[in-house]
Design an enzyme around this catalytic site. Structure first.
Site: not given
Ligand code: AHR
Length: 498
Positions: A175, A298
């Site tokens: 990110e 994710e």
């Molecule tokens: O999964 C929680 C958070 O969500 C992670 O650390 C980040 O990459 C995303 O914003």
């Protein structure tokens, strides 16, 4: 009642469902790593070399193919050298993103690699671009994978590991448009090119390099990355969370929700299909051979934390609604298996859409866990072509397809069909036609996950409130199969020779 119809073309494979689509993500966040996975060798909780046995066995059962670590946002603040060597001498740090708690670095590279060996899964490590140096990243690769005399390889040996590990998947930042440095895509694309240069392949270890991809529908990010750095990467990530409410104003409760929230959650889960299609279309422009994988590293539901828990720990319950969200994601990932090569649910234990929850020495499996269990048969199987026409699931004038279906054929020739009925009120009758094979001399075994209440979930007091059961609402013909799915259900059928 409008029936759902589908034709399954048994002789028409559409591509391999990469097993890594069933991957996981475990971050140094809340009680995911510490307590959820790592309890330390001296813990009264039964463990093997510090890894709790109950969680290990549960994860082995669902055949975790790949595990992403150490973050998430944590990755871009993590300095790996603080997490190797004698544990009692390791440097402590503040976990600024997640609750401001002290991280003692007791779970580091050796512990993570040991966990992956125990799970027999591929490690997927995310490196630090946001606050780390090129040298630090390059030395981490040398430490883990170089077989010979070198400063980092020698240090690894001093720390107890003679042979290098195999490391296939490596992420160059996380990110980086947000918690990983607030960068513009143009800047990150250049940084990516620079950092990845020093992510070396030592010996026969070949690293699959994953660049930080877009947040949700940031198509511009994908465009810039593919254009400027596409040829230097093997994978490009995508992050998408299913949030029924508003991220800042209130995401909604995991267990105390209305019919409207049920509907909107499933609608938002289905949105990942559009996201993958549109990001893939941009990737096709620069990479028509589909060499670069889209890595959804994710995904999952994100609700308000459970009342009374640390807001920075992202601990939430998990209901039959989450099971349906997971099933829909898998169906969509299967359909995009030409481009989606990996996906990692956030997160494995005690965080967000966890498959496992723990409380001290107790452990429960969530409805989402059971979907992973029922769907593991699709790992590395051939996706089968399906043509379907579905009834509508109507709610307050809006509609969604009532049923979603996916099917695959494994190496032994067994066909597995997974179906879900997202309608919270009505059962769904599904007529399946088999093309290219006869069902005569075949037997069908079914497993179902369902519940009577929208918010049914497992607790430490009632750990089996939602669990798979045999599914028998099937009628078998020569070439057809009829299945009656209860409201809010996920079913997997195995079609086997008699
Ligand atoms: O999964 C929680 C958070 O969500 C992670 O650390 C980040 O990459 C995303 O914003």
């Amino acid at each position: 009642m409008v029936r759902n119809r589908a034709v399954i073309n048994v002789g028409m494979p559409k591509g391999t469902i990469n097993k890594n689509i069933y991957g996981h993500f475990a971050e140094h966040l809340g009680r995911c790593i510490y307590e959820g996975i790592w309890v330390g060798e001296d813990s009264p909780i039964p463990n093997t070399n510090g890894i709790r046995n109950d969680v290990l066995q549960a994860l082995k059962n669902i055949k975790v193919p790949v595990l992403r670590w150490p973050g998430g946002c944590f990755a871009d603040e993590y300095h790996w050298k603080d997490g190797v060597g004698p544990r009692e001498q390791r440097k402590k740090m503040i976990n600024t993103h997640w609750g401001g708690v002290i991280e003692n670095n007791h779970f580091g590279t050796h512990e993570f690699m040991m966990l992956c060996e125990m799970l027999e899964c591929e490690p997927y490590i995310c490196g630090n671009v946001g606050s780390g140096t090129v040298q630090e990243m390059s030395e981490w690769i040398e430490y883990m994978t170089f077989d010979g005399e070198s400063p980092m390889a020698n240090w690894r040996k001093e720390n107890g590991r003679e042979k290098p590990w195999k490391l296939k998947y490596f992420g160059v930042g996380n990110e980086n448009w947000g918690c990983g440095g607030n960068m513009r895509p143009e800047y990150y694309a250049d940084l990516y090119r620079r950092y990845q240069t020093y992510v070396r392949n030592y010996g026969d270890n070949q690293i699959y390099k994953i660049a930080c991809g877009a947040n949700v529908d940031d198509y511009y990010w994908t465009e810039v990355l593919m254009k400027n750095a596409g040829r230097f990467m093997d994978g490009l990530s995508l992050h998408y969370y299913t949030i029924p409410g508003d991220f800042w104003l209130g995401k909604g409760s995991a267990t105390d929700f209305t019919e409207d929230e049920w509907f909107i959650t499933l609608k938002k889960a289905l949105y990942i299909d559009e996201l993958i299609t549109r990001h893939s279309t941009i990737m096709d422009k620069y990479d028509p051979e589909k060499r670069v994988g889209l890595i959804v590293d994710e995904w999952g539901t994100w609700y308000d934390v459970e009342p009374g828990t640390n807001p920075g720990f992202l601990y939430q319950q998990n209901t039959i609604r989450d099971a349906l969200v997971a099933a829909l994601h898998f169906h969509i990932f299967h359909n995009h298996c030409d481009r989606v090569r990996m996906a990692n649910i956030a997160q494995t234990v005690n965080v967000l859409q966890a498959v496992i929850l723990t409380r001290g020495e107790q452990m429960i499996l969530t409805p989402t866990y059971h979907v992973f269990d029922m769907y593991k048969v699709h790992q590395d199987a051939e996706l089968l072509a399906i043509e379907s026409s579905c009834a509508e699931y109507e709610h307050r004038g809006e509609t969604l397809p009532q049923v979603s279906i996916t099917a695959s054929k494994n190496g032994e020739g067994t066909v597995h069909i997974s179906l879900c009925n997202i309608d919270h009120r009505n059962e769904a009758v599904v007529d399946l036609e088999f093309r290219g094979d006869s069902l005569a001399r075949k037997q069908v075994f079914g497993t179902m996950l369902t519940a009577n209440e929208m918010n049914a979930h497992n607790t430490f007091e009632k750990p089996d409130a939602v669990k798979p059961e045999p599914f028998r609402q099937i009628e078998l013909g020569q070439h057809t199969l009829m299945a009656k799915l209860p409201p809010m259900s996920v079913v997997t059928l195995a079609i086997v020779e008699n």
